[in-house]
Design a protein around this motif. Sequence first.
Motif, mmCIF file in Angstrom:
data_model
loop_
_atom_site.group_PDB
_atom_site.id
_atom_site.type_symbol
_atom_site.label_atom_id
_atom_site.label_comp_id
_atom_site.label_asym_id
_atom_site.label_seq_id
_atom_site.Cartn_x
_atom_site.Cartn_y
_atom_site.Cartn_z
ATOM 1 N N GLN A 58 18.022 3.512 70.685
ATOM 2 C CA GLN A 58 16.928 2.818 70.186
ATOM 3 C C GLN A 58 17.346 2.667 68.629
ATOM 4 O OE1 GLN A 58 13.333 4.307 71.513
ATOM 5 N NE2 GLN A 58 14.142 4.829 73.338
ATOM 6 N N VAL A 59 18.065 3.409 67.987
ATOM 7 C CA VAL A 59 18.270 3.262 66.653
ATOM 8 C C VAL A 59 19.632 2.904 66.061
ATOM 9 C CG1 VAL A 59 18.078 4.518 64.452
ATOM 10 C CG2 VAL A 59 16.461 5.171 66.100
ATOM 11 N N PRO A 84 20.468 -1.121 67.753
ATOM 12 C CA PRO A 84 19.758 -2.029 67.036
ATOM 13 C C PRO A 84 20.048 -2.354 65.646
ATOM 14 C CG PRO A 84 18.297 -0.462 68.133
ATOM 15 C CD PRO A 84 19.503 0.216 68.248
ATOM 16 N N ALA A 85 20.665 -1.296 64.837
ATOM 17 C CA ALA A 85 20.840 -1.280 63.508
ATOM 18 C C ALA A 85 22.001 -1.928 63.374
ATOM 19 C CB ALA A 85 21.060 -0.064 62.697
ATOM 20 N N PHE A 130 13.404 3.593 60.467
ATOM 21 C CA PHE A 130 14.191 2.720 61.505
ATOM 22 C C PHE A 130 14.089 1.227 61.312
ATOM 23 C CE2 PHE A 130 12.843 6.303 64.127
ATOM 24 C CZ PHE A 130 13.658 7.282 63.578
ATOM 25 N N PRO A 131 15.194 0.576 61.183
ATOM 26 C CA PRO A 131 15.193 -1.067 61.499
ATOM 27 C C PRO A 131 14.359 -1.529 62.608
ATOM 28 C CG PRO A 131 17.321 -0.051 62.115
ATOM 29 C CD PRO A 131 16.671 1.000 61.905
ATOM 30 N N LYS A 132 13.382 -1.183 62.725
ATOM 31 C CA LYS A 132 12.424 -1.580 63.769
ATOM 32 C C LYS A 132 10.865 -2.048 62.927
ATOM 33 C CE LYS A 132 13.677 2.011 67.156
ATOM 34 N NZ LYS A 132 14.147 0.862 68.093
ATOM 35 N N TYR A 136 7.693 5.648 67.461
ATOM 36 C CA TYR A 136 8.938 6.126 68.088
ATOM 37 C C TYR A 136 8.978 7.475 68.691
ATOM 38 C CZ TYR A 136 13.951 7.030 68.248
ATOM 39 O OH TYR A 136 15.147 7.218 68.624
#
Lengths: 458, 254
Positions: free
Chosen positions: A358-359, A362-363, B99-101, B109
């Motif tokens: 999830q981190v 995606p990055a 985070f890149p979100k 999260y």
Amino acid sequence: MLALTALLIVGLAIGFFILSRAKAISVSQGALANLHSRPSYHGTYVMLWVVIVGLALLLVLMLGGNAYLDAKFLGDIRAALPDARDIEIDLVLSDVKAIAAGLVSSRIDPLREATAIDFATADAVRIWATVAISLGGALLAGVLGMRQISAEWRARNRSERIIVGILWLSAAVAVLTTLGIVLSLIFETFNFFASIGWRVDKFLFGTRWSPLSGVQDGMMDMDKVGAVPLFAGTLMITGIAMLVAVPIGLFAAIYLSEFASPKVRLWAKPMLEILAGIPTVVYGFFAAITVAPFIRNAGEAIGLSVASESALAAGIVMGVMIIPFISSLSDDVINAVPQSLRDGSYGLGATKAETIRQVVLPAALPGIVSAILLGVSRAIGETMIVVMAAGQGANLTANPLEAVTTVTVQIVMLITGDTEASTAAGPAFTLAFTLFCITLALNIFALRFVRKYREKYD
Amino acid sequence: MTNEVKISTKNVDVFYGDNHAIKDVSVDILKNTVTAFIGPSGCGKSTFLRCLNRMNDTIDSCKITGELLMDGEDIYAKSVDPVQLRAKVGMVFQKPNPFPKSIFDNVAYGPRIHGLVGNKTDLEEVVETSLRRAAIWNEVKDRLDAPGTSLSGGQQQRLCIARAIATAPEVLLMDEPASSLDPIATAQIEELIDELRNNYSVVIVTHSMQQAARVSQKTAFFHMGDMVEYGDTTAIFTNPVDQRTQDYITGRFG
Ligand SMILES: Nc1ncnc2c1ncn2[C@@H]1O[C@H](COP(=O)(O)OP(=O)(O)OP(=O)(O)O)[C@@H](O)[C@H]1O
Ligand SMILES: [Mg+2]
């Protein structure tokens, strides 16, 4: 001789650099701050002029002198043999050159010998003139450049401008070469389409590919130039290759960057990169000799009929070839994800798997996507493995166990076959142009995607 | 403020390779209490804070000895899963690390991975309350889909605070949570910290003496890896025992 001259010019330039720097230092009267530009810029400025003037003169005189001599002696020979055809005169000239250089000529006769003596003299004059003029020009440029040196002389700005010019020229060469290639592709593609009566649809959507079997009066049989089987073959093999390479490459990258101990990483990564260095002909050989028979035997054991050359064999081996590209690049981008992001995730009580999925991934996604697209481009352009392991027959089939062919393979067959080059070039260039358009579109898409993603998450 | 101990540490030493970063430190973190760690840069505040939720596990060269108990249980026991520990001991890092979100996904999260909420409306509610409490809701409520990384440094810092409290930890470790905030946002965060004290234990690292005095009940002063002095905040600031503490809080060095 001329190479030696080029070396001399470079030596001269270095000499002028030292002299100019020394002159700039003496002009400064002991206080370097008096100078607008530091002494080594004065040196660089004069040196650049010496090199540019010298090498430019050398190049122009070399090419121009050759052309001039050729024209002059062709004229002389034609005057002596008024009835001869062009090709004979060319032959005489090359014999003359051979005799003058002390090599073996096809024939020896009085005309050739007499002309050879003239030629040798003229050639010697040409060479010495070239050497003298370019060295003289370089020297002159150096002397004139050195006379400019004074405290106010803006040598830094000027030499920087020259360097920018040189950089521009290099970029222009690269761009123009690409442009030239594309233009020649387009030109030949037009010719080819003209030869099938502008039925572009027959090329794009036809399903029979056998372009050289129906050539008449420079016109091709438009029912035999359907490129669909080739593109279908390329697509199938690329697809199989990516099915192999993307999961394995990505998982290997994740293992290397997130789980492997530094020691394992230290030897596993170079090992993977060695895979990337194996020439593709070795892979092709391996595919044809080992993998294809293995797949055939395995298929027969479960009652499938498998061709001895199959898309599956070529695709699998091509996938193996591409693994290191994907794994090595993805490993780099995954490693570039800052530790602080991982810490943030762990700090919220996430497990390693959650953090990666999830981190971290995606990055790293933009980088991973470009790694995959690089792999796709490699797969589309790959030729050797397919020639050896996938066959050459243009079958239109969706069955990966049959022989297929690809665009690149057909280009090879066309160019290396024994049909006249002028006939074979048309379809070959057209295929190449289409392939070029596809990879270009792929690259543009990749760039767009990566940029969009970057904008969003940087 | 109660006197019930949440986390107790005894004789803790931390080494980064040969660098002895924490020297024989013993501190108790009390329930429903804000504990401030102060001290000059590089004295080991962050290092010690990271011991409390085993964040130092991710650093290979880091070695920790001594006794660290939470609710009487050894934090570093083999049977303890650091993942579960960190779900209970949340952390806001010194450097904002969104985070890149999207902003929403950043806050969601923790609740998502721990399955804290059943449905979407509950999740939206948790996200909104967390952002509100972190004093950033008004600035981001219209762009919850924008990436968290597009916020300013101070906004990112508050986003990270919102992210940490959304997980509802029992202990919250905050490493300079207001370092890039303006006075108004700082005041709001301090209010939040005070409010969090009702339910949680909070540990805060800060370089601002006023902030430590305002929000904390207990203060520990660190100096070059040593814990020089620990006690009630009022006592430390009005009547420090050690000369080094006095020099530091009166601004004579540091
Ligand atoms: N990851 C690491 N690897 C090696 N040494 C480290 C690491 N992190 C911190 N240190 C060392 O540990 C000591 C304490 O660092 P720490 O980050 O705990 O200081 P700090 O009190 O938080 O300082 P600041 O107020 O500047 O944040 C320093 O000497 C530092 O060099
Ligand atoms: Mg710190």
